[in-house]
Design an enzyme around this catalytic site. Structure first.
Site, PDB file in Angstrom:
ATOM      1  N   GLY A 236       0.832  -1.201   0.075  1.00  0.00           N
ATOM      2  CA  GLY A 236       0.014   0.026   0.094  1.00  0.00           C
ATOM      3  C   GLY A 236       0.917   1.252  -0.095  1.00  0.00           C
ATOM      4  O   GLY A 236       1.984   1.081  -0.501  1.00  0.00           O
ATOM      5  N   SER A 237       0.251   2.366   0.523  1.00  0.00           N
ATOM      6  CA  SER A 237       1.066   3.564   0.378  1.00  0.00           C
ATOM      7  C   SER A 237       2.049   3.763   1.441  1.00  0.00           C
ATOM      8  O   SER A 237       2.271   2.558   2.531  1.00  0.00           O
ATOM      9  CB  SER A 237      -0.110   4.712   0.862  1.00  0.00           C
ATOM     10  N   GLY A 241       2.751   2.153   5.214  1.00  0.00           N
ATOM     11  CA  GLY A 241       4.164   1.671   5.937  1.00  0.00           C
ATOM     12  C   GLY A 241       4.727   2.201   7.108  1.00  0.00           C
ATOM     13  O   GLY A 241       5.231   1.376   7.930  1.00  0.00           O
ATOM     14  N   GLU A 258       5.656  -3.348   0.726  1.00  0.00           N
ATOM     15  CA  GLU A 258       5.593  -3.084  -0.566  1.00  0.00           C
ATOM     16  C   GLU A 258       4.879  -1.631  -0.882  1.00  0.00           C
ATOM     17  O   GLU A 258       3.655  -1.740  -0.887  1.00  0.00           O
ATOM     18  CB  GLU A 258       5.020  -4.067  -1.431  1.00  0.00           C
ATOM     19  N   CYS A 292       1.720   0.650  -8.754  1.00  0.00           N
ATOM     20  CA  CYS A 292       2.898   1.097  -7.926  1.00  0.00           C
ATOM     21  C   CYS A 292       4.212   1.338  -8.979  1.00  0.00           C
ATOM     22  O   CYS A 292       5.071   2.088  -8.513  1.00  0.00           O
ATOM     23  CB  CYS A 292       3.333   0.188  -6.869  1.00  0.00           C
TER      24      CYS A 292
END
Ligand code: NAD
Length: 504
Positions: A236-237, A241, A258, A292
């Site tokens: 995700g963003s 994270g 990720e 991404c």
């Protein structure tokens, strides 16, 4: 003619999702294609999530005793079941996430590919044998399963990310608990139904081995904080994270992060411009800029800038935008209004910093809650804070360079480090780009774009992208724990490093 909602109902029925799971509940599901409501789904309570995690842990304790090649058979069957459902599941991905039909099906193909990979891997979870410095001793590494793997996934790859993690984790002997994006619960329910059919064909598997928990970030936090989950793979963003990494670190759990990218391509004077144009079009505008690995920065040599950029503008102004399920469409909708507003905000910032913008406007449709935009080309003279930030929309910032070192400097001068490309026919430039002093990203390509990775390689990036690696190569090792074993088959007890400790 069927409405989208009726089509969704038919797809869910074909995929084996009971209608009771999608007709009532507190979570409203909309399609970005028209913005209309397509289902109501129930989210899990904190208590039920806790019980599901405990059940997954109990399932793990059994599953780890099943021989790995047998575990691989479950994943082979999962691949077969996915193959049989590629069309309905691919179409559902399109409806729920807004990506093109070929991309929706491509995403399911990616799931099939990782199953093929993992089924083979189930016979190759091998450790090294290491020479011992002591006579009549042998050293070796053994790989053991780890426990329950928590998977948190993003809306833009609603099913593939689960499969990258689950296929590897399950052959490694782990159990999996999945918290999908709250924007894409239907494809998750369909994937779970497909998994359960494969499990039935396999025979008895422990109940709760692969579990789906539908809910928001709070449910994600439960995975992050559970002592029964030794590894969390979170996609995700970067903001997500930043929230989960310290919590995982606080309990010494492993993390595969990720996160966001801000991917660039350098276009050198010798580039094959026809190929470059096509690669850039897909990387920058494909999936409406919501990958991404989407190309977000283009660094073009000054000698070809005036020739190349007008060609690119032409492609940007003519690309077909609309229903992602329709033939000929290349750019579908943004996921929601928030995403549209973030795009407009970034364009406004760039404009006030003096950028020249082509495109970026909303394409009006009858659907007030659908957000279609013309991809934007934004010519900038320097990398401002706006350029250094990932805006998850089709914005391509264009910069000019005069010398190669300057291009590399611009390339690496962002906080993220996911994917990168160089377009050149010059061997020295290509090799330099791939070398230790070149691109600082987890993915570096020559003469192909930044997006569209294959499952065979390890996928992930550096810096604020989080450092995780998923999918192919030796990514499987993260889903296992390594034991180093030393065996003495002699009658003496020599100590390492010549240490003596005689008790006689
Ligand atoms: P997001 O960060 O809003 O949400 C991702 C997931 O994290 C969701 O399931 C969400 O519920 C969960 N989540 C959010 N906050 C959390 C918290 N504090 N604790 C636990 N879980 C939490 O991202 P999104 O909008 O769904 O996806 C777009 C972003 O994902 C982009 O930044 C994109 O670059 C990134 N992405 C990265 C990769 C990669 O492999 N690097 C792949 C796909 C998407």
């Amino acid at each position: 003619m069927m409405t989208i909602r009726q089509e969704v109902e038919a797809l869910l029925a074909a995929l084996g999702v009971p209608s009771s799971l999608t007709t009532s509940g507190d979570l409203t599901v909309r399609t970005p294609i028209t913005g209309e409501i397509i289902a109501q789904v129930s989210t899990i309570t904190a208590e039920a999530a806790k019980a599901a995690i405990a059940k997954a842990h109990a399932a793990y304790l059994e599953w780890r005793n099943v021989p790995a090649p047998k575990r691989g058979e479950l994943i082979r069957l999962l691949g077969e079941e996915l193959r049989a459902n590629i069309e309905p599941l691919g179409r559902l991905v399109t409806i729920e996430s807004g990506k093109l039909l070929s991309e929706g099906q491509g995403e399911v193909q990616e799931m099939i590919d990782i199953c093929t990979f993992a089924a083979g891997l189930s016979r190759q979870l091998a450790g090294l044998t290491v020479p011992s410095e002591r006579a009549k001793h042998r050293m070796m590494e053994t790989w053991h399963s780890l426990g329950v793997v928590g998977v948190i996934s993003a809306f833009n790859f609603p099913v593939a990310v689960w499969s990258w993690n689950a296929a590897l984790a399950l052959v490694c002997g782990d159990a999996v608990v999945w918290k999908p994006s709250e924007k894409t619960p239907l494809t998750a329910l369909a994937t779970q139904a497909i998994f359960e059919r494969a499990a039935k064909k396999f025979g008895a598997i422990p109940a709760g081995l692969a579990t789906l928990l539908i809910g928001d970030a709070k449910v994600g936090e439960q995975l992050v904080d559970s002592p029964l989950i030794p590894l969390v793979s979170a996609t995700g963003s970067t903001a997500m994270g930043r929230a989960v990494a310290p919590r995982l670190a606080a309990r010494f759990a492993k993390a595969i992060l990720e996160l966001g990218g801000n991917n660039a391509a350098i276009v050198a004077p010798s580039a094959d411009l026809d190929l470059t144009l096509r690669a850039i079009a897909f990387s920058a505008m494909g999936t409406a800029g919501q990958r991404c690995t989407t190309l977000r920065r283009l660094i073009v040599h000054e000698s070809i800038y005036d020739k190349f950029i007008p060609q690119l503008k032409k492609v940007y102004s003519s690309v077909v935008i609309g229903d992602p399920g329709a033939q000929g469409t290349l750019v579908g909708p943004l996921i929601d209004e928030r995403s549209y507003k973030a795009m407009q905000g970034a364009l406004e910032e760039a404009r006030s910093a003096g950028a020249t913008i082509t495109g970026g406007e909303r394409i009006e449709t009858a659907d007030v809650e659908a957000f279609y935009v013309r991809p934007a080309l934004v010519e900038v003279s320097s990398q401002t804070e706006t350029v250094k930030r990932e805006t998850f929309a089709p914005i391509l910032y264009v910069l000019k360079y005069s010398d190669f070192a300057g291009a590399l400097g611009l390339h690496n001068d962002v906080p993220q480090g996911l994917s990168s490309s160089i377009f050149t026919m010059n061997l020295r430039e290509a090799e330099l780009f791939l070398s230790v002093t070149g691109s600082d990203c987890g993915i570096a390509n020559v003469n192909i774009g930044t997006s569209g990775a294959e499952i065979g390689g390890a996928f992930g990036g550096e810096k604020e992208t989080g450092g995780g690696r998923e999918s192919g190569s030796d990514a499987w090792k993260q889903y296992m724990r390594r034991a180093t074993n030393t065996i003495n088959y002699g009658t003496d007890l020599p100590l390492a490093q010549g240490v003596s400790f005689d008790i006689a």
